[in-house]
Design an enzyme around this catalytic site. Structure first.
Site, PDB file in Angstrom:
ATOM      1  N   ASP A  36      30.997  51.316  -6.384  1.00 28.42           N
ATOM      2  CA  ASP A  36      29.537  51.375  -6.294  1.00 28.42           C
ATOM      3  C   ASP A  36      28.981  50.098  -6.921  1.00 28.42           C
ATOM      4  O   ASP A  36      29.403  49.712  -8.020  1.00 28.42           O
ATOM      5  CB  ASP A  36      29.024  52.624  -7.034  1.00 28.42           C
ATOM      6  CG  ASP A  36      27.575  52.949  -6.685  1.00 28.42           C
ATOM      7  OD1 ASP A  36      26.720  52.045  -6.790  1.00 28.42           O
ATOM      8  OD2 ASP A  36      27.284  54.098  -6.318  1.00 28.42           O
ATOM      9  N   ILE A  37      28.066  49.423  -6.225  1.00 26.85           N
ATOM     10  CA  ILE A  37      27.549  48.158  -6.760  1.00 26.85           C
ATOM     11  C   ILE A  37      26.404  48.352  -7.755  1.00 26.85           C
ATOM     12  O   ILE A  37      25.888  47.380  -8.306  1.00 26.85           O
ATOM     13  CB  ILE A  37      27.118  47.167  -5.643  1.00 26.85           C
ATOM     14  CG1 ILE A  37      26.153  47.842  -4.672  1.00 26.85           C
ATOM     15  CG2 ILE A  37      28.337  46.600  -4.928  1.00 26.85           C
ATOM     16  CD1 ILE A  37      25.489  46.850  -3.717  1.00 26.85           C
ATOM     17  N   GLN A  99      19.365  61.718  -3.419  1.00 24.19           N
ATOM     18  CA  GLN A  99      20.215  61.076  -2.404  1.00 24.19           C
ATOM     19  C   GLN A  99      19.497  59.841  -1.883  1.00 24.19           C
ATOM     20  O   GLN A  99      18.305  59.888  -1.571  1.00 24.19           O
ATOM     21  CB  GLN A  99      20.485  62.040  -1.239  1.00 24.19           C
ATOM     22  CG  GLN A  99      21.410  61.440  -0.185  1.00 24.19           C
ATOM     23  CD  GLN A  99      21.707  62.386   0.977  1.00 24.19           C
ATOM     24  OE1 GLN A  99      21.064  63.441   1.116  1.00 24.19           O
ATOM     25  NE2 GLN A  99      22.673  62.024   1.799  1.00 24.19           N
ATOM     26  N   HIS A 105      28.775  61.254   0.805  1.00 28.48           N
ATOM     27  CA  HIS A 105      29.678  60.501  -0.075  1.00 28.48           C
ATOM     28  C   HIS A 105      29.860  61.237  -1.390  1.00 28.48           C
ATOM     29  O   HIS A 105      28.968  61.929  -1.858  1.00 28.48           O
ATOM     30  CB  HIS A 105      29.153  59.085  -0.328  1.00 28.48           C
ATOM     31  CG  HIS A 105      27.734  59.042  -0.821  1.00 28.48           C
ATOM     32  ND1 HIS A 105      26.664  59.171   0.029  1.00 28.48           N
ATOM     33  CD2 HIS A 105      27.221  58.901  -2.063  1.00 28.48           C
ATOM     34  CE1 HIS A 105      25.539  59.101  -0.679  1.00 28.48           C
ATOM     35  NE2 HIS A 105      25.843  58.943  -1.946  1.00 28.48           N
ATOM     36  N   HIS A 107      30.596  60.634  -5.376  1.00 24.41           N
ATOM     37  CA  HIS A 107      30.642  59.687  -6.488  1.00 24.41           C
ATOM     38  C   HIS A 107      31.787  60.081  -7.421  1.00 24.41           C
ATOM     39  O   HIS A 107      31.961  61.264  -7.721  1.00 24.41           O
ATOM     40  CB  HIS A 107      29.365  59.764  -7.320  1.00 24.41           C
ATOM     41  CG  HIS A 107      28.128  59.296  -6.625  1.00 24.41           C
ATOM     42  ND1 HIS A 107      27.602  58.038  -6.821  1.00 24.41           N
ATOM     43  CD2 HIS A 107      27.294  59.905  -5.758  1.00 24.41           C
ATOM     44  CE1 HIS A 107      26.488  57.902  -6.109  1.00 24.41           C
ATOM     45  NE2 HIS A 107      26.278  59.026  -5.446  1.00 24.41           N
TER      46      HIS A 107
HETATM   47  P1  5GP Z   1      23.184  58.484  -3.577  1.00 25.41           P
HETATM   48  O1  5GP Z   1      21.957  58.130  -4.361  1.00 25.41           O
HETATM   49  O2  5GP Z   1      22.843  58.576  -2.110  1.00 25.41           O
HETATM   50  O3  5GP Z   1      23.913  59.664  -4.093  1.00 25.41           O
HETATM   51  O4  5GP Z   1      24.187  57.283  -3.801  1.00 25.41           O
HETATM   52  C1  5GP Z   1      24.219  56.130  -3.039  1.00 25.41           C
HETATM   53  C2  5GP Z   1      25.026  55.121  -3.834  1.00 25.41           C
HETATM   54  O5  5GP Z   1      25.355  54.065  -2.968  1.00 25.41           O
HETATM   55  C3  5GP Z   1      24.250  54.519  -5.006  1.00 25.41           C
HETATM   56  O6  5GP Z   1      24.943  54.787  -6.211  1.00 25.41           O
HETATM   57  C4  5GP Z   1      24.203  53.052  -4.686  1.00 25.41           C
HETATM   58  O7  5GP Z   1      24.409  52.242  -5.800  1.00 25.41           O
HETATM   59  C5  5GP Z   1      25.324  52.859  -3.692  1.00 25.41           C
HETATM   60  N1  5GP Z   1      25.097  51.803  -2.736  1.00 25.41           N
HETATM   61  C6  5GP Z   1      23.976  51.605  -2.003  1.00 25.41           C
HETATM   62  N2  5GP Z   1      24.123  50.521  -1.214  1.00 25.41           N
HETATM   63  C7  5GP Z   1      25.378  50.047  -1.449  1.00 25.41           C
HETATM   64  C8  5GP Z   1      26.126  48.952  -0.920  1.00 25.41           C
HETATM   65  O8  5GP Z   1      25.673  48.187  -0.074  1.00 25.41           O
HETATM   66  N3  5GP Z   1      27.388  48.784  -1.397  1.00 25.41           N
HETATM   67  C9  5GP Z   1      27.929  49.618  -2.339  1.00 25.41           C
HETATM   68  N4  5GP Z   1      29.171  49.360  -2.723  1.00 25.41           N
HETATM   69  N5  5GP Z   1      27.262  50.664  -2.845  1.00 25.41           N
HETATM   70  C10 5GP Z   1      25.997  50.869  -2.415  1.00 25.41           C
END
Ligand code: 5GP
Ligand code: ZN
Length: 143
Positions: A36-37, A99, A105, A107
């Site tokens: 995760d970046i 989200q 996905h 984590h």
């Molecule tokens: P969510 O908030 O949907 O549970 O998590 C999405 C995750 O994707 C976030 O932690 C965010 O940092 C990560 N993320 C979003 N865009 C990118 C990307 O382009 N590359 C990577 N490696 N992670 C991403």
């Protein structure tokens, strides 16, 4: 092999296809794992099925086994390298769960008691009648 089902515009599908770069940790026919970046803590990783579905409700059953196998492998490797105090597996569906990327996905998040990131909610005894009533409704809703 199971048909991959990817989306043109989805950022995670683009990562799977290599159109956007990522720090890849692992890949097999059905799953992909990468860093995760925007890490909550060092070693924060993501595991995705190579199937584009917005959330847990839209992801077909057969993708969960492979995805969780990869989650286990990645969590073990992160644990070996980072040696955190613990690891949380987290998965978000919808705005209330924060989200932000709409491709299912998992984590894999290294955690520390004092990292201030929440999720270590205090145990507060619930109302047993209310819990029981909700349980009945949920049982009836299982498909
Ligand atoms: P969510 O908030 O949907 O549970 O998590 C999405 C995750 O994707 C976030 O932690 C965010 O940092 C990560 N993320 C979003 N865009 C990118 C990307 O382009 N590359 C990577 N490696 N992670 C991403
Ligand atoms: Zn996608």
């Amino acid at each position: 092999m199971t048909d991959l089902h990817l989306n043109e515009d989805c950022i995670f599908c683009k990562i799977i296809r290599g159109e956007i770069s990522s720090f890849k940790l692992y890949e097999d026919d059905l799953t992909y794992a990468f860093m995760d970046i925007n890490p909550l803590n060092d070693g924060h990783a993501l595991v995705i099925p190579k199937y584009h579905a917005e959330n847990i409700y839209a992801t077909p059953d057969e993708w969960f086994g492979p995805t969780m196998s990869t989650v286990r492998r990645i969590a073990s490797a992160v644990n070996k390298v980072v040696r955190p105090e613990g690891i949380n597996l987290l998965q978000a569906n919808g705005p209330g769960a924060k989200q932000s990327v709409f491709h299912f996905h998992m984590h894999v998040i290294p955690r520390y008691a004092d990292d201030g990131a929440g999720m270590n909610w205090e145990m507060k005894h619930g109302d047993m009648d209310a819990i029981g009533e909700l349980a009945e409704q949920i049982v009836a809703a299982i498909e």
